[in-house]
Design a protein around this motif. Structure first.
Motif, PDB file in Angstrom:
ATOM      1  N   LYS A  91      -6.965  15.178   5.418  1.00  0.00           N
ATOM      2  CA  LYS A  91      -7.494  14.072   4.635  1.00  0.00           C
ATOM      3  C   LYS A  91      -6.378  13.080   4.364  1.00  0.00           C
ATOM      4  N   TYR A  92      -6.738  11.815   4.418  1.00  0.00           N
ATOM      5  CA  TYR A  92      -5.775  10.721   4.260  1.00  0.00           C
ATOM      6  C   TYR A  92      -6.267   9.800   3.151  1.00  0.00           C
ATOM      7  N   SER A  93      -5.326   9.261   2.381  1.00  0.00           N
ATOM      8  CA  SER A  93      -5.682   8.343   1.308  1.00  0.00           C
ATOM      9  C   SER A  93      -4.716   7.168   1.312  1.00  0.00           C
ATOM     10  N   VAL A  94      -5.242   5.983   1.058  1.00  0.00           N
ATOM     11  CA  VAL A  94      -4.397   4.801   0.946  1.00  0.00           C
ATOM     12  C   VAL A  94      -4.725   4.092  -0.357  1.00  0.00           C
ATOM     13  N   LEU A  95      -3.693   3.777  -1.125  1.00  0.00           N
ATOM     14  CA  LEU A  95      -3.826   3.017  -2.358  1.00  0.00           C
ATOM     15  C   LEU A  95      -3.319   1.605  -2.078  1.00  0.00           C
ATOM     16  N   VAL A  96      -4.223   0.632  -2.163  1.00  0.00           N
ATOM     17  CA  VAL A  96      -3.890  -0.756  -1.842  1.00  0.00           C
ATOM     18  C   VAL A  96      -3.715  -1.544  -3.138  1.00  0.00           C
ATOM     19  N   ARG A  97      -2.617  -2.293  -3.211  1.00  0.00           N
ATOM     20  CA  ARG A  97      -2.355  -3.165  -4.353  1.00  0.00           C
ATOM     21  C   ARG A  97      -2.426  -4.617  -3.891  1.00  0.00           C
ATOM     22  N   GLN A  98      -3.096  -5.433  -4.669  1.00  0.00           N
ATOM     23  CA  GLN A  98      -3.323  -6.834  -4.309  1.00  0.00           C
ATOM     24  C   GLN A  98      -2.694  -7.760  -5.347  1.00  0.00           C
ATOM     25  N   GLN A 144      -7.039  -0.521  -5.377  1.00  0.00           N
ATOM     26  CA  GLN A 144      -8.185   0.308  -5.009  1.00  0.00           C
ATOM     27  C   GLN A 144      -7.701   1.392  -4.061  1.00  0.00           C
ATOM     28  N   ARG A 145      -8.293   2.586  -4.199  1.00  0.00           N
ATOM     29  CA  ARG A 145      -7.929   3.715  -3.343  1.00  0.00           C
ATOM     30  C   ARG A 145      -9.091   4.047  -2.409  1.00  0.00           C
ATOM     31  N   LEU A 203       5.634   5.012   1.198  1.00  0.00           N
ATOM     32  CA  LEU A 203       5.446   3.669   0.652  1.00  0.00           C
ATOM     33  C   LEU A 203       6.033   2.683   1.660  1.00  0.00           C
ATOM     34  N   PRO A 204       5.235   2.255   2.654  1.00  0.00           N
ATOM     35  CA  PRO A 204       5.768   1.380   3.702  1.00  0.00           C
ATOM     36  C   PRO A 204       6.276   0.053   3.138  1.00  0.00           C
ATOM     37  N   SER A 205       7.282  -0.498   3.813  1.00  0.00           N
ATOM     38  CA  SER A 205       7.840  -1.791   3.390  1.00  0.00           C
ATOM     39  C   SER A 205       7.194  -2.960   4.128  1.00  0.00           C
ATOM     40  N   TYR A 223       0.832  -1.200   0.000  1.00  0.00           N
ATOM     41  CA  TYR A 223       0.000   0.000   0.000  1.00  0.00           C
ATOM     42  C   TYR A 223       0.869   1.253   0.000  1.00  0.00           C
ATOM     43  N   GLU A 224       0.269   2.328  -0.479  1.00  0.00           N
ATOM     44  CA  GLU A 224       0.925   3.630  -0.550  1.00  0.00           C
ATOM     45  C   GLU A 224       0.026   4.662   0.109  1.00  0.00           C
ATOM     46  N   GLU A 225       0.590   5.439   1.008  1.00  0.00           N
ATOM     47  CA  GLU A 225      -0.177   6.437   1.757  1.00  0.00           C
ATOM     48  C   GLU A 225       0.086   7.844   1.215  1.00  0.00           C
ATOM     49  N   THR A 226      -0.961   8.655   1.188  1.00  0.00           N
ATOM     50  CA  THR A 226      -0.853  10.073   0.833  1.00  0.00           C
ATOM     51  C   THR A 226      -1.753  10.846   1.780  1.00  0.00           C
ATOM     52  N   TRP A 227      -1.299  12.015   2.221  1.00  0.00           N
ATOM     53  CA  TRP A 227      -2.125  12.804   3.136  1.00  0.00           C
ATOM     54  C   TRP A 227      -1.926  14.296   2.868  1.00  0.00           C
ATOM     55  N   GLU A 228      -2.981  15.039   3.103  1.00  0.00           N
ATOM     56  CA  GLU A 228      -2.971  16.494   2.923  1.00  0.00           C
ATOM     57  C   GLU A 228      -2.711  17.157   4.268  1.00  0.00           C
ATOM     58  N   PHE A 229      -1.922  18.226   4.256  1.00  0.00           N
ATOM     59  CA  PHE A 229      -1.639  18.937   5.500  1.00  0.00           C
ATOM     60  C   PHE A 229      -1.300  20.392   5.192  1.00  0.00           C
TER      61      PHE A 229
END
Length: 382
Positions: A232-239, A297-298, A197-199, A161-167
């Motif tokens: 606001k926080y967003s996570v993009l998950v890859r499967q 999916q995001r 991009l957490p490991s 997964y990849e995280e994105t956040w607004e600040f």
């Protein structure tokens, strides 16, 4: 690297009380300079493979890239698809549509003319992600992924997964120093977006279930003190659907990287991937190259989605607001001296208070959000 970890563990065990002095054993360079192959064959899209060399735990900097290699995907008894090098050590293919179920492998030859290949893997079809859910409570936001395979072809899964956040920064600067003057600010240093991009290795399977359904597989946890949840926080998950053998590899890698730390943790196990040296069968190579399609999916999480009373944490809580001139300080600086104080870049002007005839300012770390992210709005942001 595994040998180095084992030696260090045994040294700690011998001391009983733990490692008081660091132990730096002699390690054969051949066991350090191993080829590392990172990536997978994307059967329905672009394949990206990163090649590098392993290094010791004490080595500073990132792993050295393996450049100028000849890399391609080959179908068993069929076509070859080349990968070209972009960034140093990173190789990418054109968008591909490979035949599901057909065995494929990665083949590469280094600039030193050493040849390697992964084992042939049956191309898997990854089912879509059903949803990304979350629960907030007890000071934590827990995220989950949900999926199922209606065709019952995949029972083992991996997620990244990849995280994105607004600040925003602590204060909004309306002035900027330019050409020995304070002028209205024209660039955005107040609103930014961070990314990570957490490991973390996330795995799951449905072997013990009567239905091939993954329900609320834990993905990650955010504390209520996380600045990622400020606006606001967003996570993009890859499967990824994986074979049982690839699943076992990732499970072993997860244990080696996440469960080592005390004398009572299990010994690091020897990682055996599916990439072999065709030039020297005795040479060890790190990495597993599977073949599957990828689905993603995001999910967005807004402040309004969190419980009432959720802490508002920006990460800028300790930032000061100061003035020039300071009250009751004489002699007062001239306008020229005030402007010159902003020329060094450490102090950033915020605004001018006409009534008090003073300038508000703070530090660059508190005002320039680009120190913590990027001020370009992501194309997917809403």
């Amino acid at each position: 690297m595994n040998k180095l970890l084992k030696i260090t563990w045994y040294a700690c065990l011998a001391l009983l009380a733990g490692c008081i002095e660091p132990y730096d054993p002699k390690v054969d360079n051949r066991e350090i300079n191993l080829l590392v192959v990172d990536g997978f064959i994307n059967t329905s899209g672009v394949t990206t493979i990163k090649l590098s060399r392993a290094q010791t735990l004490t080595t500073k900097g990132g792993p050295p890239p393996e450049t100028r290699a000849v890399v391609f995907i080959e179908e068993e008894g069929g076509r070859r698809y080349p990968l070209t090098e972009g960034a140093a050590g990173t190789y990418a293919s054109a968008p591909l549509q490979l035949t599901p179920g057909r065995p494929v492998r990665l083949h590469l030859t280094t600039a030193g003319r050493r040849e390697y290949a992964s084992d042939y893997s049956r191309a898997l079809v990854t089912p879509p992600i059903d949803s990304i859910s979350f629960r907030a409570g007890e000071g934590k936001l827990r995220l989950y992924v949900n999926t199922h395979d209606a065709l019952d072809q995949a029972r083992h899964f991996r997620w990244s997964y990849e995280e994105t956040w607004e600040f925003t920064s602590r204060f909004e600067s309306q002035l900027m120093y330019r050409n020995n003057a304070l002028v209205p600010r024209t660039d955005n240093i107040y609103r930014c977006w961070g990314s990570e991009l957490p490991s973390t290795i996330v795995l799951g399977n449905t072997l013990r279930l009567s239905r091939n359904v993954v329900a609320e597989q834990p993905l990650t946890v955010l504390l209520d003190t996380s600045p990622k949840l400020f606006i606001k926080y967003s996570v993009l998950v890859r499967q990824y659907a994986v074979t049982p053998e690839e699943y076992a590899y990732w499970e072993l890698l997860r244990k080696n990287t996440e469960q080592l730390g005390t004398l009572f943790d299990p010994l690091p196990s020897q990682l055996t991937g599916n990439v072999r040296s065709l030039s020297d069968p005795a040479e060890q190579v790190l990495g597993w190259v599977g073949a599957q399609s990828m689905t993603e999916q995001r999910r967005f999480i807004d402040r309004n989605d969190l419980p009432a009373g959720w802490p508002l944490v920006s990460g800028y809580e300790g930032c000061p607001l100061d003035t020039i001139p300071k009250p009751k300080v004489f002699p007062e600086p001239t306008l020229e001296e005030i402007i010159r104080s902003f020329s060094f870049g450490m102090m950033v002007p915020i605004s001018y208070n006409l009534t008090a005839d003073e300038y508000y300012y703070s530090t660059v770390d508190c005002l320039d959000c680009r120190k913590r992210g990027n001020n370009a709005r992501p194309s997917f942001w809403r």
